[in-house]
Scaffold this motif. Structure first.
Motif, PDB file in Angstrom:
ATOM      1  N   LEU A  17       0.825  -1.207   0.000  1.00  0.00           N
ATOM      2  CA  LEU A  17       0.000   0.000   0.000  1.00  0.00           C
ATOM      3  C   LEU A  17       0.860   1.258   0.000  1.00  0.00           C
ATOM      4  O   LEU A  17       0.791   2.092   0.889  1.00  0.00           O
ATOM      5  CB  LEU A  17      -0.943   0.012   1.222  1.00  0.00           C
ATOM      6  N   THR A  18       1.685   1.400  -1.021  1.00  0.00           N
ATOM      7  CA  THR A  18       2.578   2.548  -1.088  1.00  0.00           C
ATOM      8  C   THR A  18       2.461   3.254  -2.414  1.00  0.00           C
ATOM      9  O   THR A  18       3.392   3.886  -2.884  1.00  0.00           O
ATOM     10  CB  THR A  18       4.034   2.111  -0.862  1.00  0.00           C
ATOM     11  N   ALA A  19       1.283   3.167  -3.023  1.00  0.00           N
ATOM     12  CA  ALA A  19       1.119   3.738  -4.354  1.00  0.00           C
ATOM     13  C   ALA A  19       1.176   5.249  -4.348  1.00  0.00           C
ATOM     14  O   ALA A  19       1.271   5.866  -5.394  1.00  0.00           O
ATOM     15  CB  ALA A  19      -0.211   3.278  -4.941  1.00  0.00           C
ATOM     16  N   CYS A  20       1.077   5.841  -3.157  1.00  0.00           N
ATOM     17  CA  CYS A  20       1.081   7.296  -3.115  1.00  0.00           C
ATOM     18  C   CYS A  20       2.457   7.889  -3.351  1.00  0.00           C
ATOM     19  O   CYS A  20       2.629   9.095  -3.312  1.00  0.00           O
ATOM     20  CB  CYS A  20       0.503   7.791  -1.794  1.00  0.00           C
ATOM     21  N   PRO A 117      -4.562   4.072   4.101  1.00  0.00           N
ATOM     22  CA  PRO A 117      -5.623   3.066   4.124  1.00  0.00           C
ATOM     23  C   PRO A 117      -5.535   2.097   5.300  1.00  0.00           C
ATOM     24  O   PRO A 117      -6.498   1.386   5.587  1.00  0.00           O
ATOM     25  CB  PRO A 117      -5.421   2.320   2.799  1.00  0.00           C
ATOM     26  N   GLN A 118      -4.390   2.051   5.989  1.00  0.00           N
ATOM     27  CA  GLN A 118      -4.232   1.133   7.112  1.00  0.00           C
ATOM     28  C   GLN A 118      -4.774   1.703   8.424  1.00  0.00           C
ATOM     29  O   GLN A 118      -4.920   0.958   9.394  1.00  0.00           O
ATOM     30  CB  GLN A 118      -2.751   0.795   7.307  1.00  0.00           C
ATOM     31  N   VAL A 119      -5.040   2.992   8.468  1.00  0.00           N
ATOM     32  CA  VAL A 119      -5.452   3.623   9.725  1.00  0.00           C
ATOM     33  C   VAL A 119      -6.680   2.932  10.312  1.00  0.00           C
ATOM     34  O   VAL A 119      -6.714   2.621  11.512  1.00  0.00           O
ATOM     35  CB  VAL A 119      -5.716   5.133   9.522  1.00  0.00           C
ATOM     36  N   ASP A 326      -1.407   9.363   2.105  1.00  0.00           N
ATOM     37  CA  ASP A 326       0.018   9.222   2.381  1.00  0.00           C
ATOM     38  C   ASP A 326       0.187   8.682   3.798  1.00  0.00           C
ATOM     39  O   ASP A 326      -0.791   8.442   4.512  1.00  0.00           O
ATOM     40  CB  ASP A 326       0.735  10.564   2.206  1.00  0.00           C
ATOM     41  N   TRP A 327       1.436   8.524   4.209  1.00  0.00           N
ATOM     42  CA  TRP A 327       1.729   7.995   5.537  1.00  0.00           C
ATOM     43  C   TRP A 327       1.355   8.998   6.625  1.00  0.00           C
ATOM     44  O   TRP A 327       1.506  10.204   6.460  1.00  0.00           O
ATOM     45  CB  TRP A 327       3.220   7.666   5.637  1.00  0.00           C
ATOM     46  N   ALA A 395     -10.263  15.767  -3.817  1.00  0.00           N
ATOM     47  CA  ALA A 395      -9.630  14.564  -3.284  1.00  0.00           C
ATOM     48  C   ALA A 395     -10.594  13.749  -2.422  1.00  0.00           C
ATOM     49  O   ALA A 395     -11.310  14.297  -1.581  1.00  0.00           O
ATOM     50  CB  ALA A 395      -8.397  14.930  -2.477  1.00  0.00           C
ATOM     51  N   VAL A 396     -10.595  12.446  -2.639  1.00  0.00           N
ATOM     52  CA  VAL A 396     -11.399  11.515  -1.843  1.00  0.00           C
ATOM     53  C   VAL A 396     -10.485  10.379  -1.384  1.00  0.00           C
ATOM     54  O   VAL A 396      -9.850   9.726  -2.217  1.00  0.00           O
ATOM     55  CB  VAL A 396     -12.576  10.952  -2.653  1.00  0.00           C
ATOM     56  N   PRO A 397     -10.412  10.119  -0.083  1.00  0.00           N
ATOM     57  CA  PRO A 397      -9.526   9.047   0.392  1.00  0.00           C
ATOM     58  C   PRO A 397     -10.067   7.670   0.030  1.00  0.00           C
ATOM     59  O   PRO A 397     -11.256   7.507  -0.242  1.00  0.00           O
ATOM     60  CB  PRO A 397      -9.513   9.246   1.909  1.00  0.00           C
ATOM     61  N   ARG A 398      -9.182   6.704   0.043  1.00  0.00           N
ATOM     62  CA  ARG A 398      -9.612   5.335  -0.181  1.00  0.00           C
ATOM     63  C   ARG A 398     -10.547   4.887   0.943  1.00  0.00           C
ATOM     64  O   ARG A 398     -10.560   5.488   2.014  1.00  0.00           O
ATOM     65  CB  ARG A 398      -8.376   4.430  -0.275  1.00  0.00           C
ATOM     66  N   PRO A 399     -11.339   3.843   0.705  1.00  0.00           N
ATOM     67  CA  PRO A 399     -12.364   3.450   1.690  1.00  0.00           C
ATOM     68  C   PRO A 399     -11.800   3.261   3.089  1.00  0.00           C
ATOM     69  O   PRO A 399     -10.742   2.643   3.274  1.00  0.00           O
ATOM     70  CB  PRO A 399     -12.888   2.130   1.118  1.00  0.00           C
ATOM     71  N   ARG A 400     -12.534   3.775   4.052  1.00  0.00           N
ATOM     72  CA  ARG A 400     -12.131   3.644   5.447  1.00  0.00           C
ATOM     73  C   ARG A 400     -12.836   2.429   6.032  1.00  0.00           C
ATOM     74  O   ARG A 400     -13.982   2.497   6.468  1.00  0.00           O
ATOM     75  CB  ARG A 400     -12.478   4.915   6.217  1.00  0.00           C
ATOM     76  N   THR A 401     -12.133   1.324   6.028  1.00  0.00           N
ATOM     77  CA  THR A 401     -12.676   0.070   6.535  1.00  0.00           C
ATOM     78  C   THR A 401     -11.533  -0.786   7.051  1.00  0.00           C
ATOM     79  O   THR A 401     -10.446  -0.794   6.454  1.00  0.00           O
ATOM     80  CB  THR A 401     -13.431  -0.696   5.431  1.00  0.00           C
ATOM     81  N   PRO A 402     -11.729  -1.514   8.141  1.00  0.00           N
ATOM     82  CA  PRO A 402     -10.660  -2.391   8.632  1.00  0.00           C
ATOM     83  C   PRO A 402     -10.366  -3.554   7.696  1.00  0.00           C
ATOM     84  O   PRO A 402      -9.323  -4.203   7.830  1.00  0.00           O
ATOM     85  CB  PRO A 402     -11.192  -2.878   9.989  1.00  0.00           C
TER      86      PRO A 402
END
Length: 454
Positions: A17-20, A117-119, A326-327, A395-402
């Motif tokens: 998950l480092t495409a940014c 996306p990992q948050v 991003d991170w 800008a729209v972040p990637r889905p926020r899901t575990p």
């Protein structure tokens, strides 16, 4: 924790998950010869609170920034001493596996950097703790950053930098193929190119020497990261807003239509399913869906006239959407001095520090006020100003899901198979697309239901 038993597996999935962009996996830390600590410039008192940071290593300018800034903090705060371990990512799994091991052994650092996306995953599993109390006013941060770092209405992380994706074009090639580059140059955020215009350009610019466009950033996280706005623009995101279901989203009629549109580039030979490295820079394609980091690469290396314009929109809706992420820095559950770690994060993310860090790492800043700092002066001018405009407006972040890691892996695999089928058959099979996207939805449902559903 609901899913710690499978953390090592999840780490393997999310390691990509480092495409940014911008995180230099092969770079080395600017650490002293002994150990990996990137900055420890003040000899701390035995009574001082010790705060540790883990973060992937980065290019020399970033490592030097950390040495300078931690030296500054430690000199001014003898009672709170901060050290950072910069972990080499030449092995892409090293950082994630180190974190996974620390989770199971309850040996996490005080502050951990996680990709956007990992948050949600780390928050849902109570690996990181809320930090809302330390950032009560988030108005200066771009909304996409706040959204990506929020889970269940609580802020769990905070970032200094962002990313974006736009439509790049080789003006020399386009002119040779009869495309009006002045028109592309004149586009605004309210009048971006449409899918049909993108297709027409790609068709005109596909020759014996090069393809018309580039849509495959990589066969991992680059696919969901770079292509998600296409789906949202057509009317459906990958996953529901509450992060609980993909059924009726990634496999919706709108998603099938979007996927078919993308696969058509491959089927028609307008784009390569396995593009060469730096395909656009090497003049093997005429246009590119590419990341914000490409500006620095092209500015330094391109021997042709190039331009960049806003992310394309669906013809049906004209809804402008762009990628981001991003991170981010988070406080872990193993931190024994949360108050002090929170104070440090407040300082770390002040306007001056965000501006100088963003300049060092060559990424857009998350704080609007950072662009008034001299360090970010170049972002006032095109083309970097275009990327900032997207971040602040579309800008729209990637889905926020575990369950994002499961989704990302399965969706990228499905899209790779769909593109490969289109390349081999020369046609787009919507029934096949629906079948594979149904599979993505089913696997997401299984993961979310098993580990996170109440």
């Amino acid at each position: 924790m609901k899913k710690v038993i499978s953390l090592l597996l999840a780490s393997a999935m999310i390691a990509g998950l480092t495409a940014c962009g911008g995180s230099n996996a092969a770079s080395t830390s600017s650490a002293p010869a002994e150990g990996n600590t990137a900055a420890e410039t003040t000899e701390a008192s035995g009574d001082a609170v010790q705060i540790t940071i883990w973060q992937p290593s980065d290019k020399e300018a970033v490592e030097n920034w950390w040495v300078e800034k931690l030296g500054e903090w430690n000199a001014e705060h003898p009672d709170i001493q901060v050290t950072r371990e910069a972990i080499d990512r030449s092995d892409s799994y090293a950082y994630d596996n180190k974190v996974a091991t620390a989770v199971t052994s309850n040996d996490l650092p005080d502050i951990l950097f996680v990709d956007g996306p990992q948050v949600s995953y780390y928050a849902a599993n109570e690996i990181i703790v809320p930090i809302s109390d330390y950032f009560p006013d988030l108005d200066d941060f771009v909304p996409s950053t706040v959204a990506q770092c929020t889970y269940n209405d609580q802020l769990y992380a905070i970032a200094a930098t962002e990313s974006s994706v736009a439509f790049y074009y080789n003006k020399d090639m386009l002119k040779e193929c009869g495309v009006d580059t002045d028109d592309l140059d004149s586009r605004t955020i309210d009048n971006p190119i449409t899918w049909s215009e993108m297709t027409a350009i790609a068709e005109k610019c596909t020759t014996a020497d090069h393809v018309g466009t580039h849509i495959v950033m990589d066969h991992g996280e680059g696919i969901p990261y770079a292509l998600e706005p296409m789906y949202i623009s057509e009317g459906k995101d990958y996953i529901s807003d509450d992060g609980t279901t993909a059924e009726g989203y990634v496999n919706s009629d709108e998603a099938v239509k979007t996927t078919a549109f993308l696969a058509n580039f491959i089927a028609k030979g307008y784009a390569n399913v396995d593009p060469i490295t730096d395909e656009f820079l090497n003049k093997a394609c005429a246009t590119m869906i590419g990341g914000s980091w490409e500006v620095a690469t092209l500015t330094a290396n391109a021997d042709f006239d190039w331009g960049v314009t806003y992310y394309p929109v669906a013809d049906d809706t004209k809804k402008a959407v762009s990628p981001c992420g991003d991170w981010s820095a988070a406080i872990t559950r193993d931190c024994e001095h949360v108050e002090e770690a929170g104070q440090f994060l407040q300082w770390l993310m002040n306007t001056e520090n965000v501006a100088s860090y963003a300049a060092a790492i060559a990424k857009p800043a998350t704080r609007t006020s950072a662009y008034d700092d001299p360090a970010m002066a170049e972002y006032k001018n095109f083309p970097l100003s275009l990327l900032v405009e997207q971040l602040q407006n579309t800008a729209v972040p990637r889905p926020r899901t575990p369950s994002y890691a499961t989704f990302s892996t399965d969706y990228a695999e499905a899209m790779t198979n769909i593109f490969a089928e289109a390349a081999s058959e020369g046609t787009v099979d919507e029934a096949y697309i629906k079948e594979l996207l149904d599979g993505v939805s089913e696997k997401f449902t299984e993961d979310y239901t098993t580990y996170y559903a109440e």
